[in-house]
Design a protein around this motif. Structure first.
Motif, PDB file in Angstrom:
ATOM      1  N   UNK A  28       8.528   8.631  48.124  1.00 24.25           N
ATOM      2  CA  UNK A  28       8.689   8.166  49.505  1.00 24.25           C
ATOM      3  C   UNK A  28       8.328   9.289  50.472  1.00 24.25           C
ATOM      4  N   UNK A  29       8.844  10.486  50.219  1.00 22.65           N
ATOM      5  CA  UNK A  29       8.583  11.608  51.115  1.00 22.65           C
ATOM      6  C   UNK A  29       7.092  11.933  51.164  1.00 22.65           C
ATOM      7  N   UNK A  30       6.436  11.899  50.025  1.00 27.45           N
ATOM      8  CA  UNK A  30       4.992  12.148  50.001  1.00 27.45           C
ATOM      9  C   UNK A  30       4.259  11.073  50.801  1.00 27.45           C
ATOM     10  N   UNK A  31       4.643   9.829  50.608  1.00 27.74           N
ATOM     11  CA  UNK A  31       4.003   8.705  51.310  1.00 27.74           C
ATOM     12  C   UNK A  31       4.190   8.823  52.824  1.00 27.74           C
ATOM     13  N   UNK A  32       5.358   9.279  53.241  1.00 34.18           N
ATOM     14  CA  UNK A  32       5.668   9.389  54.666  1.00 34.18           C
ATOM     15  C   UNK A  32       5.175  10.705  55.279  1.00 34.18           C
ATOM     16  N   UNK A  33       4.486  11.522  54.477  1.00 32.03           N
ATOM     17  CA  UNK A  33       3.939  12.772  54.991  1.00 32.03           C
ATOM     18  C   UNK A  33       4.974  13.868  55.141  1.00 32.03           C
ATOM     19  N   UNK A  34       6.003  13.821  54.320  1.00 34.30           N
ATOM     20  CA  UNK A  34       7.081  14.818  54.394  1.00 34.30           C
ATOM     21  C   UNK A  34       7.071  15.748  53.193  1.00 34.30           C
ATOM     22  N   UNK A  35       5.906  16.018  52.644  1.00 31.34           N
ATOM     23  CA  UNK A  35       5.800  16.825  51.422  1.00 31.34           C
ATOM     24  C   UNK A  35       6.305  18.245  51.595  1.00 31.34           C
ATOM     25  N   UNK A  36       6.301  18.736  52.820  1.00 28.17           N
ATOM     26  CA  UNK A  36       6.734  20.115  53.068  1.00 28.17           C
ATOM     27  C   UNK A  36       8.158  20.176  53.618  1.00 28.17           C
ATOM     28  N   UNK A  37       8.890  19.091  53.511  1.00 34.26           N
ATOM     29  CA  UNK A  37      10.224  19.016  54.115  1.00 34.26           C
ATOM     30  C   UNK A  37      11.322  19.102  53.060  1.00 34.26           C
ATOM     31  N   UNK A  38      12.540  19.279  53.529  1.00 33.10           N
ATOM     32  CA  UNK A  38      13.713  19.362  52.667  1.00 33.10           C
ATOM     33  C   UNK A  38      14.678  18.241  53.072  1.00 33.10           C
ATOM     34  N   UNK A  39      15.242  17.561  52.077  1.00 40.28           N
ATOM     35  CA  UNK A  39      16.161  16.455  52.326  1.00 40.28           C
ATOM     36  C   UNK A  39      17.444  16.689  51.549  1.00 40.28           C
ATOM     37  N   UNK A  40      18.556  16.443  52.207  1.00 37.60           N
ATOM     38  CA  UNK A  40      19.854  16.509  51.544  1.00 37.60           C
ATOM     39  C   UNK A  40      20.375  15.086  51.385  1.00 37.60           C
ATOM     40  N   UNK A  41      20.743  14.737  50.155  1.00 34.59           N
ATOM     41  CA  UNK A  41      21.287  13.414  49.845  1.00 34.59           C
ATOM     42  C   UNK A  41      22.722  13.612  49.379  1.00 34.59           C
ATOM     43  N   UNK A  42      23.634  12.868  49.986  1.00 38.52           N
ATOM     44  CA  UNK A  42      25.038  12.928  49.583  1.00 38.52           C
ATOM     45  C   UNK A  42      25.462  11.541  49.149  1.00 38.52           C
ATOM     46  N   UNK A  43      25.997  11.446  47.929  1.00 37.13           N
ATOM     47  CA  UNK A  43      26.591  10.199  47.464  1.00 37.13           C
ATOM     48  C   UNK A  43      28.088  10.320  47.690  1.00 37.13           C
ATOM     49  N   UNK A  44      28.646   9.374  48.440  1.00 34.52           N
ATOM     50  CA  UNK A  44      30.052   9.454  48.792  1.00 34.52           C
ATOM     51  C   UNK A  44      30.791   8.158  48.525  1.00 34.52           C
ATOM     52  N   UNK A  45      32.058   8.176  48.888  1.00 29.85           N
ATOM     53  CA  UNK A  45      32.940   7.022  48.739  1.00 29.85           C
ATOM     54  C   UNK A  45      32.928   6.203  50.030  1.00 29.85           C
ATOM     55  N   UNK A  46      33.503   5.012  49.954  1.00 29.24           N
ATOM     56  CA  UNK A  46      33.665   4.204  51.166  1.00 29.24           C
ATOM     57  C   UNK A  46      34.494   4.970  52.197  1.00 29.24           C
ATOM     58  N   UNK A  47      35.525   5.659  51.735  1.00 27.79           N
ATOM     59  CA  UNK A  47      36.400   6.403  52.653  1.00 27.79           C
ATOM     60  C   UNK A  47      35.616   7.483  53.396  1.00 27.79           C
ATOM     61  N   UNK A  48      34.769   8.242  52.675  1.00 28.38           N
ATOM     62  CA  UNK A  48      33.970   9.285  53.321  1.00 28.38           C
ATOM     63  C   UNK A  48      33.061   8.681  54.391  1.00 28.38           C
TER      64      UNK A  48
END
Length: 148
Positions: A28-48
């Motif tokens: 997805x990032x490559x397709x959107x032209x974000x190949x040189x970017x950094x992404x943080x993904x957080x998996x959380x709970x409903x409460x968070x």
């Protein structure tokens, strides 16, 4: 700088195959032209997600995904390579995946795409035209993912 995706799992109730998700997010990032970017993904709970939604959007309810863009904080600050953070509620995503008859990973990839588009400035809540534009781009990216 090469593309970086950092995944933090801050919940323990829903198991997910992060390697599958990271592979699709890279595409997805490559397709959107974000190949040189950094992404943080957080998996959380409903409460968070409810806490974050209440604190940052003033909506006291859980949600499936929230996006926090990383913008320069003051005039003249160098533009960062960090795209931002996308936080996904895995329990909510699991319920949605079940209802949509998708795998958890498929649902999470869609939610991450949705969040990434918010990080890139798309906002479906601003106007109907922007919602249609964002939904069309989501369909385009998802079609690209299913080509391979």
């Amino acid at each position: 700088m090469p593309m970086t995706i950092r995944v933090h799992n801050r919940q323990r109730t829903v198991a997910i195959h992060t390697a599958v998700v990271k592979r699709q997010v890279r595409r997805i990032m490559a397709y959107l032209g974000c190949s040189e970017r950094e992404l943080s993904v957080v998996f959380g709970s409903d409460r968070l997600l409810q806490e974050l939604n209440r604190t940052y959007r003033h909506q006291d309810r859980t949600t499936n995904v929230l996006a926090f863009p990383q913008h320069p904080t003051y005039e003249g600050e160098p533009v960062t390579t960090i795209l931002g953070d996308v936080v996904v509620s895995l329990p909510t995503a699991a319920r949605e995946a079940c209802a949509l008859q998708q795998s958890l990973e498929e649902r999470v990839v869609y939610l991450l795409l949705h969040g990434m588009l918010h990080l890139l400035g798309y906002d479906h809540e601003r106007s109907a035209a922007q919602r249609r534009q964002m939904e069309a781009l989501e369909r385009q990216v998802l079609a690209h993912l299913h080509e391979a």
